[in-house]
Design a protein around this motif. Structure first.
Motif, PDB file in Angstrom:
ATOM      1  N   ASP A 150       0.834  -1.205   0.000  1.00 57.49           N
ATOM      2  CA  ASP A 150       0.000   0.000   0.000  1.00 57.49           C
ATOM      3  C   ASP A 150       0.869   1.255   0.000  1.00 57.49           C
ATOM      4  N   ALA A 151       1.931   1.240   0.796  1.00 56.27           N
ATOM      5  CA  ALA A 151       2.799   2.411   0.892  1.00 56.27           C
ATOM      6  C   ALA A 151       3.481   2.690  -0.441  1.00 56.27           C
ATOM      7  N   VAL A 152       4.034   1.656  -1.074  1.00 57.46           N
ATOM      8  CA  VAL A 152       4.722   1.850  -2.354  1.00 57.46           C
ATOM      9  C   VAL A 152       3.735   2.342  -3.409  1.00 57.46           C
ATOM     10  N   SER A 153       2.514   1.812  -3.380  1.00 53.91           N
ATOM     11  CA  SER A 153       1.498   2.241  -4.338  1.00 53.91           C
ATOM     12  C   SER A 153       1.097   3.695  -4.123  1.00 53.91           C
ATOM     13  N   VAL A 154       0.957   4.107  -2.856  1.00 53.71           N
ATOM     14  CA  VAL A 154       0.545   5.479  -2.548  1.00 53.71           C
ATOM     15  C   VAL A 154       1.602   6.481  -3.003  1.00 53.71           C
ATOM     16  N   VAL A 155       2.878   6.245  -2.672  1.00 51.08           N
ATOM     17  CA  VAL A 155       3.910   7.221  -3.022  1.00 51.08           C
ATOM     18  C   VAL A 155       4.191   7.228  -4.519  1.00 51.08           C
ATOM     19  N   ALA A 156       3.909   6.117  -5.195  1.00 53.19           N
ATOM     20  CA  ALA A 156       4.123   6.087  -6.647  1.00 53.19           C
ATOM     21  C   ALA A 156       3.223   7.090  -7.356  1.00 53.19           C
ATOM     22  N   ARG A 157       2.047   7.364  -6.764  1.00 53.30           N
ATOM     23  CA  ARG A 157       1.133   8.326  -7.378  1.00 53.30           C
ATOM     24  C   ARG A 157       1.666   9.747  -7.303  1.00 53.30           C
ATOM     25  N   THR A 158       2.613  10.006  -6.406  1.00 50.62           N
ATOM     26  CA  THR A 158       3.229  11.342  -6.321  1.00 50.62           C
ATOM     27  C   THR A 158       4.588  11.354  -7.018  1.00 50.62           C
ATOM     28  N   ASN A 159       4.820  10.332  -7.839  1.00 52.57           N
ATOM     29  CA  ASN A 159       6.063  10.202  -8.609  1.00 52.57           C
ATOM     30  C   ASN A 159       7.278   9.980  -7.717  1.00 52.57           C
ATOM     31  N   THR A 160       7.063   9.352  -6.586  1.00 53.19           N
ATOM     32  CA  THR A 160       8.179   8.887  -5.755  1.00 53.19           C
ATOM     33  C   THR A 160       8.481   7.441  -6.130  1.00 53.19           C
ATOM     34  N   THR A 161       9.721   7.174  -6.479  1.00 52.42           N
ATOM     35  CA  THR A 161      10.112   5.821  -6.863  1.00 52.42           C
ATOM     36  C   THR A 161      10.854   5.163  -5.711  1.00 52.42           C
ATOM     37  N   VAL A 162      10.464   3.934  -5.392  1.00 55.75           N
ATOM     38  CA  VAL A 162      11.095   3.190  -4.302  1.00 55.75           C
ATOM     39  C   VAL A 162      11.996   2.108  -4.895  1.00 55.75           C
ATOM     40  N   TYR A 163      13.230   2.069  -4.419  1.00 52.20           N
ATOM     41  CA  TYR A 163      14.186   1.034  -4.797  1.00 52.20           C
ATOM     42  C   TYR A 163      14.545   0.242  -3.538  1.00 52.20           C
ATOM     43  N   ALA A 164      15.094  -0.931  -3.726  1.00 56.88           N
ATOM     44  CA  ALA A 164      15.535  -1.729  -2.576  1.00 56.88           C
ATOM     45  C   ALA A 164      16.857  -2.387  -2.908  1.00 56.88           C
ATOM     46  N   ILE A 165      17.662  -2.582  -1.887  1.00 57.08           N
ATOM     47  CA  ILE A 165      18.923  -3.297  -2.034  1.00 57.08           C
ATOM     48  C   ILE A 165      18.797  -4.621  -1.287  1.00 57.08           C
ATOM     49  N   LYS A 166      18.981  -5.695  -2.031  1.00 60.77           N
ATOM     50  CA  LYS A 166      18.814  -7.037  -1.471  1.00 60.77           C
ATOM     51  C   LYS A 166      20.146  -7.521  -0.907  1.00 60.77           C
ATOM     52  N   GLU A 167      20.144  -7.772   0.391  1.00 59.00           N
ATOM     53  CA  GLU A 167      21.342  -8.275   1.053  1.00 59.00           C
ATOM     54  C   GLU A 167      21.236  -9.785   1.255  1.00 59.00           C
ATOM     55  N   SER A 168      22.384 -10.407   1.387  1.00 61.19           N
ATOM     56  CA  SER A 168      22.422 -11.836   1.697  1.00 61.19           C
ATOM     57  C   SER A 168      22.694 -11.995   3.185  1.00 61.19           C
ATOM     58  N   PRO A 169      21.895 -12.799   3.885  1.00 62.85           N
ATOM     59  CA  PRO A 169      22.132 -12.978   5.325  1.00 62.85           C
ATOM     60  C   PRO A 169      23.454 -13.687   5.570  1.00 62.85           C
ATOM     61  N   VAL A 170      24.175 -13.249   6.584  1.00 66.75           N
ATOM     62  CA  VAL A 170      25.437 -13.905   6.954  1.00 66.75           C
ATOM     63  C   VAL A 170      25.189 -14.967   8.022  1.00 66.75           C
ATOM     64  N   ARG A 171      23.980 -15.001   8.571  1.00 69.19           N
ATOM     65  CA  ARG A 171      23.608 -16.020   9.544  1.00 69.19           C
ATOM     66  C   ARG A 171      22.232 -16.549   9.180  1.00 69.19           C
ATOM     67  N   ASN A 172      21.977 -17.799   9.493  1.00 68.22           N
ATOM     68  CA  ASN A 172      20.637 -18.350   9.293  1.00 68.22           C
ATOM     69  C   ASN A 172      19.807 -18.095  10.549  1.00 68.22           C
ATOM     70  N   ASP A 173      18.532 -17.966  10.361  1.00 65.19           N
ATOM     71  CA  ASP A 173      17.612 -17.841  11.488  1.00 65.19           C
ATOM     72  C   ASP A 173      16.354 -18.593  11.125  1.00 65.19           C
ATOM     73  N   MET A 174      15.727 -19.206  12.109  1.00 69.20           N
ATOM     74  CA  MET A 174      14.526 -20.017  11.881  1.00 69.20           C
ATOM     75  C   MET A 174      13.442 -19.583  12.850  1.00 69.20           C
ATOM     76  N   SER A 175      12.195 -19.702  12.398  1.00 69.40           N
ATOM     77  CA  SER A 175      11.050 -19.406  13.267  1.00 69.40           C
ATOM     78  C   SER A 175       9.978 -20.455  13.045  1.00 69.40           C
ATOM     79  N   VAL A 176       9.132 -20.622  14.043  1.00 66.13           N
ATOM     80  CA  VAL A 176       8.032 -21.587  13.959  1.00 66.13           C
ATOM     81  C   VAL A 176       6.742 -20.901  14.364  1.00 66.13           C
ATOM     82  N   GLU A 177       5.640 -21.330  13.765  1.00 61.25           N
ATOM     83  CA  GLU A 177       4.321 -20.746  14.032  1.00 61.25           C
ATOM     84  C   GLU A 177       3.268 -21.832  13.904  1.00 61.25           C
TER      85      GLU A 177
END
Length: 812
Positions: A150-177
């Motif tokens: 929703d946030a990326v869609s809202v700001v795109a209407r005002t001509n704000t462009t969102v970029y992201a930098i994808k990092e690789s984790p140096v440690r593993n982590d696990m979760s359960v649900e």
């Protein structure tokens, strides 16, 4: 057949108030009438033209002009996520990225946020200023405030462009649900989902599931998936609060242990009172009587205290007008209704057009099902699609036309029973939308909106092979006919690679349609057309504002006919919608020999169907209540296999969903969800008297919100299971630790709104794209009212002057 494409809002003159043009019609008719009657034809004709010109001016005609805006110093804001979930990444990488960006653009601002919440969506909206760029250094797991999409869609209407930098984790982590119902019925079989997530690519662990400290499942698991769900069945035979506990014991790297254990509280209630209206023994009657406190009668009885009514094969005449009114009020007030089919119900029981049918999620006439197609649209969004006008002087780029064309294709009714997905390619292919059922109006509108916001990546190359490969992957588990529609300008294609993938797709039975978006028709054999010819695909050229006509995998499909009552057949049934309470975790393997042919209403959910697409289970909400149409019989004639083995869980799931909250309505009823640590738990209490509850050794602060309804809030400070009276509330590790590693959807979210996701080493490419996007083409309306007004005025004055001169000439 895919319909004609007519993009009227992109051609030549556009009118701001087009409805005003209808006024021309009566003026034209009146003018023609007086032209026939009067001798002053020139005067009448001139006045007609004057009025036409005035009306056209009032309709606000305008054209679109384009001009380029260039910002030599683009505004950049770096959002540096330093919340707890980022601990598995190397913090120095984020620091280096920030320094690199600021070295090349000193005006770039860094905004860091930390804590045990990740309000990424809120931060994007907070720092977006319009006509700027936001670079996100984060795992993309927004768990507080506004959703990321929703946030990326809202700001795109005002001509704000969102970029992201994808990092690789140096440690593993696990979760359960643990996922499953909270309020359950004693003696009912329930299925709980144990969800294990990991940030890395491989993990080995021991999974232990306990119920009230007793182990019910234990196994060592090798997991290569990011997310793995294991189904655990459980039946509770004692009333009151119970606790499920899932624990993972990692055999290798696991950064955080606090998210390795998860509690879920369940509250087991007595069998609820339901009323089964039937006059025969049946499998349905046996199951219902065993699982619920069922009263059985041949006619509808008093509904006081009843949670759900099941009507078994009832002819419409067996329900009086008073019965129908009672059922309508019963359901509207929050109760359930299940209507079971048979040879005396639905299309065979006179339901069509009746007041009773208004309550149901289906109409009792045959549904038209044209056979399922899985269709993937592959869109070329390379830089050439943006930079070139499709027809000189129109201001319409190839990409604008392609997107409008794609949406017109999706408007065609042929797709109403299909699953449709969208892939975009241009530098890097990505999934705009996975395969989704296109019979839902809301889904169709949402996908079309997403297509409208797609922006080119700026890469001039056209990696068609990547787009085709992603479409092939999307159709890997397709159950129906498979079609891929490719839209491209055909420039800079790697012929050999694309042909290899297309040939592979052809061998898998995928039908392809190549649409060539061109500025003008050409007879030159291009690489794009060669690929289509080589694999036997259809090929079409189209140019603005032309049309396109496509034959999909089922060109002249006929609706599946309704079998006559006397014809016996076998119809396999399957789950149609998997994310509904009734069908979640349900394994269905059965066939029926008959069904009532019905059509789902708008807003109803089709959950189980025959392989021919005929509805078997449909559900919807009516008022505050729930209604299920089960359009096969009670197991005596048509559907005995649905009442045996694991298939019988379908019946209990239907009735449980219709019941909703199975707890008795008298006495004190507490409603409270399990929570994550750091969240407040909202408690809703229904009671005839002011409740007095103790939490943490002191009386709970309770507020009255309506008659017999009260609310309270608790804020536990540590994990565990708490109790209000005898009602359990589980408090688990902070929500920040649930989703681990990079959000797998972040690339799709950002790219579908014009941004892009980069690796750690691609910061230079990111800044180049920012500079490129700072140069943009703006469309602005240029209104043309004045020429029409001046023309009308000039014509009127000329006519008056000429008429006056003629009168003076005649008078000597």
């Amino acid at each position: 057949m895919v319909g004609i494409v007519d993009i009227t809002n992109l051609t030549g003159m556009i009118f701001g108030n087009p409805d005003y043009l209808y006024a021309i019609i009566p003026i034209l008719l009146i003018g023609i009438y007086y032209l026939k009657k009067s001798t002053k034809k020139v005067l009448i004709l001139s006045r007609m033209i004057v009025l036409f010109l005035i009306i056209i001016a009032l309709a606000a005609p305008y054209t679109l002009s384009t001009h380029t805006i260039t910002n030599p110093h683009p505004t950049i804001t770096i959002l540096n996520d330093q919340t707890s979930s980022m601990d598995i990444f190397d913090a120095s990488v984020a620091d280096t990225i920030c320094e690199t960006i600021q070295d090349r653009n000193p005006a770039a601002q860094i905004r860091a946020f930390s804590g045990d919440h990740s309000p990424i969506g809120d931060k994007i909206v907070q720092y977006a200023r319009g006509d700027d760029h936001i670079i996100l250094i984060s795992d993309g797991n927004s768990n507080y405030g506004r959703d990321l999409v929703d946030a990326v869609s809202v700001v795109a209407r005002t001509n704000t462009t969102v970029y992201a930098i994808k990092e690789s984790p140096v440690r593993n982590d696990m979760s359960v649900e643990i996922i499953g119902s909270k309020n359950i019925i004693v003696g009912n079989k329930n299925t709980f989902g144990i969800v294990v997530r990991q940030a890395g690519r491989h993990a080995k662990y021991e999974l232990v599931v306990k119920v009230d400290d007793g182990v019910v499942y234990q196994s060592t698991i090798d997991q290569n998936e990011r997310v793995k769900v294991r189904k655990i069945p459980q039946t509770f035979n004692t009333l009151g609060s119970h606790v499920l506990c899932a624990e993972i014991i990692p055999a290798g790297d696991d950064y955080r242990s606090s998210n390795n254990i998860f509690y879920k509280s369940v509250y087991v209630v007595p069998k609820p009172d339901i009323q089964l209206v039937t006059d025969e023994e049946s499998n349905l009657r046996d199951i219902v009587s065993g699982l619920y406190n069922a009263s059985v009668s041949a006619n509808l009885k008093e509904l006081q205290g009843i949670k759900t009514v099941i009507l078994d094969n009832r002819y419409i005449n067996s329900l009086s007008s008073g019965d129908i009114e009672a059922l309508r009020n019963f359901v509207s007030d929050g109760h359930g209704l299940v209507v079971v089919g048979g040879d005396n119900s639905y299309d065979r029981g006179g339901y069509l057009g009746s007041d009773f049918e208004k309550i149901l999620p289906v109409k009792s006439y045959p549904s038209e099902y044209y056979g399922r197609n899985d269709v993937v649209l592959v869109l070329d969004i390379s830089g050439s699609m943006r930079d070139s006008e499709i027809v000189s002087g129109t201001g319409v780029s190839f990409l604008n036309y392609e997107k409008a064309l794609a949406n017109k294709i999706l408007d065609d009714k042929e797709f109403r029973d299909d699953y449709v997905g969208v892939v975009a390619f241009g530098g890097q292919a990505y999934v705009v939308s996975p395969l989704v059922y296109f019979g839902n109006d809301q889904t169709r509108a949402s996908l079309k909106d997403t297509i409208r916001t797609i922006e080119p990546t700026g890469q001039l190359s056209t990696p068609l092979e990547d787009g085709l490969s992603m479409a092939e992957e999307m159709l890997a588990n397709s159950a129906g006919a498979k079609d891929v529609i490719i839209l491209s300008d055909g420039q800079k294609i790697d012929y050999e690679s694309s042909l290899a993938i297309a040939t592979q797709m052809k061998n898998k039975g995928i039908m392809m349609h190549f649409i060539h978006v061109v500025s003008s028709p050409t007879s030159v054999l291009t690489s794009y057309e060669k690929i289509a010819n080589a694999v036997g695909a259809s090929y079409h050229q189209t140019t603005y504002p032309g049309s396109i006509d496509i034959e999909t995998g089922q060109p002249e499909a006929e609706p599946t006919p309704t079998p006559p009552p006397e014809e016996a057949g076998t119809y396999a049934v399957k789950i149609f919608t998997t994310n509904h309470f009734i069908t979640r975790y349900l394994n269905l393997s059965a066939s029926i020999t008959g069904y009532n042919d019905v059509t789902p209403k708008l807003g109803a959910k089709r959950l189980v169907v025959t392989t021919e697409g005929k509805p078997v289970v449909c559900a919807w909400r009516y008022g505050l209540g729930r209604v299920v149409a089960f359009t096969t019989d009670n197991g005596n004639e048509w559907s005995s296999s649905l009442y045996t083995g694991n298939n019988s869980q379908l019946i209990s799931s239907i009735v449980n969903w219709a019941i909703g909250d199975p707890r008795p309505e008298e006495g004190m009823i507490i409603e409270a969800d399990d929570i994550f640590l750091g969240e407040a738990c909202d408690v809703l209490i229904s009671s005839d008297t002011i409740p007095n509850l103790i939490f943490g050794g002191s009386a709970l602060d309770i507020s009255r919100i309506s008659e017999n309804t009260y609310s309270a809030s608790i804020d536990p400070d540590k994990e565990g299971v708490y109790h209000l009276s005898d009602y359990g509330i589980a408090v688990n590790y902070p929500l920040e630790y649930l989703d681990v590693g990079m959000n797998p959807d972040i690339e799709k979210i950002i790219q579908s709104h014009g941004g892009k996701v980069y690796n750690e080493s691609e910061v230079g490419m990111l800044l180049s794209d920012v500079r490129r996007r700072s140069k943009r083409t703006v469309y602005e309306p240029v209104y043309h009212k004045l020429p029409f007004i001046l023309a009308a005025l000039a014509l009127f004055l000329i006519e008056v002057i000429l008429r006056r001169l003629r009168e003076m000439w005649r008078s000597g």
